[in-house]
Design a protein around this motif. Structure first.
Motif: not given
Length: 208
Positions: A57, A59, A72, A74, A93, A95, A100-101, A103
């Motif tokens: 990920c 992030y 997912s 992003d 990206r 994620a 993702n959600q 963000k």
């Protein structure tokens, strides 16, 4: 978070994602939510994205198990204000779905592609992510807003997740190379802070 090196666009990306996306945008230049759902061609790039970025990920800088971890796509710059980037590889990206959600469509998260090294640091033994105290504004402000927006210090998920990686490394006697592959931010911070040795990991684990 740690810096992420952009990976090259897959050979068939244009055919699978960009071209059908551009055809759609030529007919619907300002799509609504329902329109996007019916033309989510970016999903076809997820397997390539997952492989290209080593299942990590962007992030959390941790491995996303599939399917349990829900990898997912992003859109770093959100689709609504930037529909022209909705089908562009360089705007994607990898994620985990939860981050993702979190963000969402906000623009206050720093881009891992443009992140200077050592911007985020990991405090031991608390496992809380903090901005590097040597950072200056505005970068420091972006790092703080990213931590807050993504809730990177949420105890139930993020901090407990980091603890699980440490437990796996310590209790299962995993190799440090394995930790680097699965949780590179944690491994990087252990190395940077000189905490790789078993007795130091034991201390971190023991005070939890």
């Amino acid at each position: 978070m740690i810096p992420v090196k952009p990976q090259p666009e897959p050979d068939d990306f244009d055919e699978k994602v960009r071209q059908p996306g551009l055809v759609f945008l030529s007919k619907v230049p300002n799509p609504k939510t329902e329109d996007w759902k019916k033309h989510d061609y970016w999903v076809k790039s997820l397997p390539d994205l997952y492989t290209s970025y080593n299942k990590i990920c962007a992030y959390s800088a941790q491995w996303i198990p599939r399917p349990e971890g829900s990898p997912s796509v992003d859109h770093f710059l959100p689709k609504s204000p930037k529909p022209e980037l909705a089908y562009e590889w360089h705007n994607f990206r990898l994620a985990c779905l939860s981050l993702n959600q979190r963000k969402g469509t906000q623009l206050d998260v720093i881009d891992p592609f443009e992140l200077p090294v050592n911007s985020f640091i990991l405090d031991f033994p608390s496992l809380i992510i903090k901005p590097n105290p040597e950072l200056l504004y505005p970068l420091k402000g972006r790092v703080i807003s990213t931590i807050n927006r993504l809730q990177l210090n949420d105890y139930d998920k993020c901090i407990d997740g980091r603890l699980e990686w440490l437990k796996t490394y310590y209790e299962d006697n995993s190799s440090f190379d394995s930790l680097k592959r699965k949780a590179p931010f944690i491994a990087y911070e252990l190395e940077r802070q000189g905490l790789v040795e078993v007795d130091k990991i034991a201390y971190i684990m023991g005070v939890r």
